[in-house]
Scaffold this motif. Structure first.
Motif, PDB file in Angstrom:
ATOM      1  N   LYS A 162      49.560  26.410  40.239  1.00  0.00           N
ATOM      2  CA  LYS A 162      49.405  26.458  41.706  1.00  0.00           C
ATOM      3  C   LYS A 162      50.491  27.259  42.406  1.00  0.00           C
ATOM      4  O   LYS A 162      50.256  27.852  43.461  1.00  0.00           O
ATOM      5  N   ASP A 163      51.703  27.241  41.857  1.00  0.00           N
ATOM      6  CA  ASP A 163      52.822  27.876  42.545  1.00  0.00           C
ATOM      7  C   ASP A 163      53.010  29.345  42.184  1.00  0.00           C
ATOM      8  O   ASP A 163      53.945  29.984  42.673  1.00  0.00           O
ATOM      9  N   GLU A 164      52.138  29.870  41.349  1.00  0.00           N
ATOM     10  CA  GLU A 164      52.278  31.260  40.927  1.00  0.00           C
ATOM     11  C   GLU A 164      51.261  32.166  41.607  1.00  0.00           C
ATOM     12  O   GLU A 164      50.122  31.771  41.832  1.00  0.00           O
ATOM     13  N   LYS A 165      51.723  33.363  41.924  1.00  0.00           N
ATOM     14  CA  LYS A 165      50.775  34.384  42.363  1.00  0.00           C
ATOM     15  C   LYS A 165      50.078  34.956  41.134  1.00  0.00           C
ATOM     16  O   LYS A 165      50.539  34.805  40.003  1.00  0.00           O
ATOM     17  N   ILE A 166      48.973  35.621  41.353  1.00  0.00           N
ATOM     18  CA  ILE A 166      48.124  36.073  40.251  1.00  0.00           C
ATOM     19  C   ILE A 166      48.317  37.555  39.981  1.00  0.00           C
ATOM     20  O   ILE A 166      48.403  38.368  40.904  1.00  0.00           O
ATOM     21  N   THR A 167      48.397  37.892  38.696  1.00  0.00           N
ATOM     22  CA  THR A 167      48.203  39.277  38.264  1.00  0.00           C
ATOM     23  C   THR A 167      46.903  39.286  37.488  1.00  0.00           C
ATOM     24  O   THR A 167      46.815  38.703  36.399  1.00  0.00           O
ATOM     25  N   ARG A 169      39.509  40.356  47.368  1.00  0.00           N
ATOM     26  CA  ARG A 169      38.791  39.700  48.464  1.00  0.00           C
ATOM     27  C   ARG A 169      38.771  38.182  48.304  1.00  0.00           C
ATOM     28  O   ARG A 169      38.795  37.443  49.281  1.00  0.00           O
ATOM     29  N   ALA A 170      38.767  37.734  47.049  1.00  0.00           N
ATOM     30  CA  ALA A 170      38.702  36.286  46.809  1.00  0.00           C
ATOM     31  C   ALA A 170      40.052  35.609  46.991  1.00  0.00           C
ATOM     32  O   ALA A 170      40.100  34.436  47.402  1.00  0.00           O
ATOM     33  N   ASP A 190      47.410  35.740  47.641  1.00  0.00           N
ATOM     34  CA  ASP A 190      47.760  35.104  46.364  1.00  0.00           C
ATOM     35  C   ASP A 190      47.648  36.070  45.186  1.00  0.00           C
ATOM     36  O   ASP A 190      48.062  35.736  44.071  1.00  0.00           O
ATOM     37  N   LEU A 191      47.094  37.235  45.423  1.00  0.00           N
ATOM     38  CA  LEU A 191      46.999  38.251  44.379  1.00  0.00           C
ATOM     39  C   LEU A 191      48.218  39.163  44.467  1.00  0.00           C
ATOM     40  O   LEU A 191      48.387  39.898  45.433  1.00  0.00           O
ATOM     41  N   ALA A 192      49.073  39.091  43.454  1.00  0.00           N
ATOM     42  CA  ALA A 192      50.280  39.923  43.452  1.00  0.00           C
ATOM     43  C   ALA A 192      50.004  41.308  42.900  1.00  0.00           C
ATOM     44  O   ALA A 192      50.552  42.299  43.389  1.00  0.00           O
ATOM     45  N   ALA A 193      49.164  41.372  41.855  1.00  0.00           N
ATOM     46  CA  ALA A 193      48.955  42.655  41.184  1.00  0.00           C
ATOM     47  C   ALA A 193      47.677  42.620  40.376  1.00  0.00           C
ATOM     48  O   ALA A 193      47.109  41.555  40.100  1.00  0.00           O
ATOM     49  N   VAL A 194      47.230  43.795  39.997  1.00  0.00           N
ATOM     50  CA  VAL A 194      46.139  43.926  39.039  1.00  0.00           C
ATOM     51  C   VAL A 194      46.666  44.727  37.865  1.00  0.00           C
ATOM     52  O   VAL A 194      47.488  45.631  38.027  1.00  0.00           O
ATOM     53  N   ARG A 195      46.196  44.377  36.670  1.00  0.00           N
ATOM     54  CA  ARG A 195      46.631  45.098  35.470  1.00  0.00           C
ATOM     55  C   ARG A 195      45.452  45.821  34.854  1.00  0.00           C
ATOM     56  O   ARG A 195      44.386  45.237  34.648  1.00  0.00           O
ATOM     57  N   VAL A 196      45.664  47.090  34.542  1.00  0.00           N
ATOM     58  CA  VAL A 196      44.642  47.932  33.917  1.00  0.00           C
ATOM     59  C   VAL A 196      45.056  48.187  32.468  1.00  0.00           C
ATOM     60  O   VAL A 196      46.134  48.723  32.200  1.00  0.00           O
ATOM     61  N   SER A 216      46.975  46.731  50.567  1.00  0.00           N
ATOM     62  CA  SER A 216      48.047  47.650  50.199  1.00  0.00           C
ATOM     63  C   SER A 216      49.196  46.967  49.473  1.00  0.00           C
ATOM     64  O   SER A 216      49.984  47.632  48.791  1.00  0.00           O
ATOM     65  N   TRP A 217      49.317  45.631  49.623  1.00  0.00           N
ATOM     66  CA  TRP A 217      50.412  44.917  48.971  1.00  0.00           C
ATOM     67  C   TRP A 217      50.162  44.673  47.479  1.00  0.00           C
ATOM     68  O   TRP A 217      51.080  44.327  46.741  1.00  0.00           O
ATOM     69  N   VAL A 218      48.948  44.815  47.037  1.00  0.00           N
ATOM     70  CA  VAL A 218      48.622  44.533  45.635  1.00  0.00           C
ATOM     71  C   VAL A 218      49.204  45.634  44.747  1.00  0.00           C
ATOM     72  O   VAL A 218      48.905  46.809  44.909  1.00  0.00           O
ATOM     73  N   LYS A 219      50.025  45.228  43.807  1.00  0.00           N
ATOM     74  CA  LYS A 219      50.663  46.184  42.909  1.00  0.00           C
ATOM     75  C   LYS A 219      49.770  46.494  41.716  1.00  0.00           C
ATOM     76  O   LYS A 219      48.836  45.750  41.411  1.00  0.00           O
ATOM     77  N   ILE A 220      50.092  47.594  41.059  1.00  0.00           N
ATOM     78  CA  ILE A 220      49.297  48.029  39.908  1.00  0.00           C
ATOM     79  C   ILE A 220      50.178  48.050  38.661  1.00  0.00           C
ATOM     80  O   ILE A 220      51.229  48.699  38.640  1.00  0.00           O
ATOM     81  N   VAL A 221      49.730  47.340  37.650  1.00  0.00           N
ATOM     82  CA  VAL A 221      50.387  47.308  36.349  1.00  0.00           C
ATOM     83  C   VAL A 221      49.474  48.022  35.351  1.00  0.00           C
ATOM     84  O   VAL A 221      48.261  47.783  35.333  1.00  0.00           O
TER      85      VAL A 221
END
Length: 362
Positions: free
Chosen positions: A213-218, A236-237, A241-247, A289-294
């Protein structure tokens, strides 16, 4: 066996370090047999002569690592270690070919049997540190994530993680990779979690958030080979709470984003710069724009440099197998002095260095 440098009374080294050694070292289990034989020969025939042994590699631009571990090893397994004089560079120093990184002076029978063990420590640690250093340089100050937890025997993780730390990588995948410097493993989800949610990335993120619960999501967004669609669905969901997306797209796949596009001017396979530019634009245009990319999957300094040359909007590079390539550099130990006078095999010599520091003891 854990050895702490402070407890051993070693100063001029980082005093909070703890190294783990296999106790079988004391019985010669890891020592080449001919070193054990020569130790016995010297004891019986040529005892108590003073020799100097120096260690070096044959490549320029190597980031040396494993020196402090070697100091601890000598003072744990050498005979009468307090009688030895040890001169050493520091972990993290950059060396040139044939420059000595370590010199030990004393009776050969007291430490010479550790030659191949010291060679191995310096070679592995310096190879990993140099690999990591080159990746750090290529990344131009961007964060690197050490994912070298599955490319080799698991027992190498502890020392490999330390070597990466010396080179400047502080984000690691396992607790073992951070064990010698106090780092903790981090990360969010593997493909397995998405698979068990039937390929539904949003559901995978939902149960991740429910559990932590206390963590943001990658969010890992390449499972369906539709990076941009899944990244926007997750954004959008979960919003803030979404910190980043990883590709992590495999190098033999082409993401669905390119299905109706002309890719003749570039290689669209795997994690390519064009895909990341498109992902960044899609996130920004949709207000995320705040969502980072890994990015991860096959990254080397050369691939990182390519992305950086194009100003690709990557925030973190995940690097794995490249870091633990163990053929970057090897080390050799040579006897170069006998009873205070230069004496070495043809082609070798006692190389003077004003960078070596005497390791002091209390």
């Amino acid at each position: 066996m854990e050895i702490n440098l402070k407890e051993k009374g070693i100063i001029k080294r980082l005093t909070n370090k703890t190294f783990c050694f296999d106790e079988r070292l004391k019985n010669g289990f890891f020592t080449a047999t001919y070193f054990l034989k020569v130790q016995k020969i010297i004891k019986q025939n040529l005892a108590n002569q003073s020799v100097t042994m120096q260690w070096f590699c044959r490549k320029d631009g190597v980031m040396v690592c494993g020196v402090d571990e070697t100091v601890a090893l000598l003072h744990t397994f050498a005979i009468n270690p307090q009688s030895l004089e040890i001169f050493a560079l520091n972990d993290g120093d950059i060396v040139s070919a044939y420059e000595p990184v370590l010199k030990v002076r004393g009776a050969y029978e007291n430490f010479g049997f550790l030659e191949n063990v010291i060679d191995a420590v310096l070679a592995r640690r310096s190879s990993v540190a140099t690999n990591a250093h080159n990746a750090v340089l290529a990344a131009n100050g961007k964060e690197l994530f050490c994912m070298a937890d599955r490319q080799d025997e698991i027992l190498t993780q502890i020392a490999d993680g330390y070597a990466c730390y010396v080179a400047g990588i502080k984000k690691v995948a396992t607790d073992a990779l951070g064990a010698w410097w106090g780092g903790r493993g981090s990360g969010t989800m593997p493909h397995a979690l998405i698979q068990m949610c039937g390929g539904d990335v949003v559901k995978a993120c939902e149960i991740y958030k429910k559990t932590f619960k206390d963590e943001k999501i990658t969010a890992l967004v390449d499972y369906n080979n539709d990076v941009i669609t899944d990244a926007l669905r997750v954004a959008r969901a979960f919003g803030s709470d979404l910190a980043a997306v990883r590709v992590d797209t495999s190098a033999n796949l082409i993401d669905k984003f390119f299905n109706d596009k002309d890719t003749s001017g570039f290689d669209p396979k795997g994690v390519c710069p064009e895909l990341i530019f498109a992902l960044r634009k899609a996130l920004d245009d949709s207000g995320f724009s705040w969502v980072k990319i890994v990015v991860s999957s096959g990254f080397t300094p050369q691939k990182i440099a390519l992305f950086e040359a194009k100003n690709c909007p990557v925030d973190t590079y995940g690097v794995g197998s490249f870091l633990v390539k163990n053929d970057t550099c090897g080390f050799t130990g040579d006897l170069v002095e006998l009873n205070g006078k230069d004496e070495a095999k043809f082609g070798r010599k006692n190389v003077r260095s004003d960078r070596l520091e005497l390791v002091s003891f209390v």
